[in-house]
Write a protein that holds these residues in place. Structure first.
Motif, PDB file in Angstrom:
ATOM      1  N   GLU A  24       0.781  -0.728   0.138  1.00 40.13           N
ATOM      2  CA  GLU A  24      -0.046   0.237  -0.160  1.00 40.13           C
ATOM      3  C   GLU A  24       0.583   1.473   0.258  1.00 40.13           C
ATOM      4  OE1 GLU A  24      -3.107   0.476  -0.337  1.00 40.13           O
ATOM      5  OE2 GLU A  24      -2.963  -1.466  -0.680  1.00 40.13           O
ATOM      6  N   GLY A  25       2.069   0.765  -0.030  1.00 37.64           N
ATOM      7  CA  GLY A  25       2.706   2.239   0.174  1.00 37.64           C
ATOM      8  C   GLY A  25       3.335   2.782   1.582  1.00 37.64           C
ATOM      9  N   LEU A  26       2.680   2.527   2.787  1.00 35.17           N
ATOM     10  CA  LEU A  26       2.898   2.919   3.800  1.00 35.17           C
ATOM     11  C   LEU A  26       4.411   2.997   4.615  1.00 35.17           C
ATOM     12  CD1 LEU A  26      -0.144   0.984   5.571  1.00 35.17           C
ATOM     13  CD2 LEU A  26       0.179   3.414   4.479  1.00 35.17           C
ATOM     14  N   PHE A  67      -1.722  10.248   5.607  1.00 38.30           N
ATOM     15  CA  PHE A  67      -0.194  11.276   6.277  1.00 38.30           C
ATOM     16  C   PHE A  67       1.329  10.257   5.908  1.00 38.30           C
ATOM     17  CE2 PHE A  67       2.556  10.137  10.166  1.00 38.30           C
ATOM     18  CZ  PHE A  67       2.788  11.227  10.715  1.00 38.30           C
ATOM     19  N   MET A  68       1.124   9.268   5.687  1.00 40.06           N
ATOM     20  CA  MET A  68       2.994   8.814   5.287  1.00 40.06           C
ATOM     21  C   MET A  68       3.601   9.663   4.259  1.00 40.06           C
ATOM     22  SD  MET A  68       3.335   6.816   7.812  1.00 40.06           S
ATOM     23  CE  MET A  68       4.713   5.890   7.547  1.00 40.06           C
ATOM     24  N   LYS A  69       2.102  10.139   3.190  1.00 39.57           N
ATOM     25  CA  LYS A  69       3.090  10.844   2.206  1.00 39.57           C
ATOM     26  C   LYS A  69       3.532  12.312   2.351  1.00 39.57           C
ATOM     27  CE  LYS A  69       1.237  12.810  -2.370  1.00 39.57           C
ATOM     28  NZ  LYS A  69       0.267  13.340  -2.872  1.00 39.57           N
ATOM     29  N   ALA A  79       2.718  21.457   9.934  1.00 29.62           N
ATOM     30  CA  ALA A  79       1.521  21.842  10.448  1.00 29.62           C
ATOM     31  C   ALA A  79       0.462  21.052   9.723  1.00 29.62           C
ATOM     32  CB  ALA A  79       1.536  23.160   9.716  1.00 29.62           C
ATOM     33  N   LYS A  80       0.462  20.175   8.862  1.00 24.77           N
ATOM     34  CA  LYS A  80      -0.706  19.059   8.428  1.00 24.77           C
ATOM     35  C   LYS A  80      -0.995  18.070   9.501  1.00 24.77           C
ATOM     36  CE  LYS A  80      -1.815  19.780   3.327  1.00 24.77           C
ATOM     37  NZ  LYS A  80      -1.597  19.673   2.117  1.00 24.77           N
ATOM     38  N   ARG A  81       0.381  17.570   9.904  1.00 27.00           N
ATOM     39  CA  ARG A  81       0.530  16.269  10.533  1.00 27.00           C
ATOM     40  C   ARG A  81       0.115  17.563  11.902  1.00 27.00           C
ATOM     41  NH1 ARG A  81       6.329  15.183   9.356  1.00 27.00           N
ATOM     42  NH2 ARG A  81       6.917  16.857   8.416  1.00 27.00           N
TER      43      ARG A  81
END
Length: 155
Positions: A24-26, A67-69, A79-81
């Protein structure tokens, strides 16, 4: 570097889950050896801890993937995180409050039924005024018997 089997034991996750997260690319820090075998490092272990935390907090895989992206984009997404973690904290605090209320009701009912069993009937305990209950039980009762809040109707 760790094998998938070692990581599975270390973080208590099934191997298929680790493969799924990778697919899944995590997990962006997984390396592969010449035969294609996944090799995990300490940074990957930390990512797994965060992923599992977010899953346990109710976050969906697609949100965790986002989130991981953001993490991979670096400082521009700090700030987003942070905001995402604030939302998750608020969500967890609400769940904890709801669980504490449920636990208070269960403790109260255990006491209630202990008293009914001692008496051989519920008659006395059913009529008890909260002020006549032991203080701890009275607090449990009051915690679980708050007046219902009516939600305002918005149009």
């Amino acid at each position: 570097m760790y094998t998938i089997g070692e990581v599975s034991k270390m973080v208590n996750l099934p191997i298929p889950t680790l493969r799924y997260y990778d697919n899944e690319g995590l997990l962006t820090d997984i390396e592969r050896d010449s035969s294609g075998i996944r090799k995990f490092n300490d940074k990957t272990l930390e990512s797994l801890r965060v992923i599992e935390c977010l899953k346990k907090s109710g976050m969906q895989i697609k949100e965790i993937k986002e989130f991981m992206k953001w993490c991979s984009l670096g400082d521009q997404t700090i700030a987003k995180r942070k905001e995402m973690f604030i939302r998750q904290k608020e969500h967890i605090e609400q769940e904890i409050n709801e669980l504490e209320t449920a636990l208070a009701m269960i403790k109260f009912k255990c006491w209630y039924y202990d008293e009914a069993l001692k008496d051989g009937t519920e008659k006395r305990v059913k009529k008890l005024d909260p002020n006549d209950m032991p203080e701890e039980i009275k607090q449990l009762f009051e915690h679980t018997h708050q007046p219902y809040q009516k939600e305002p109707i918005t149009k």
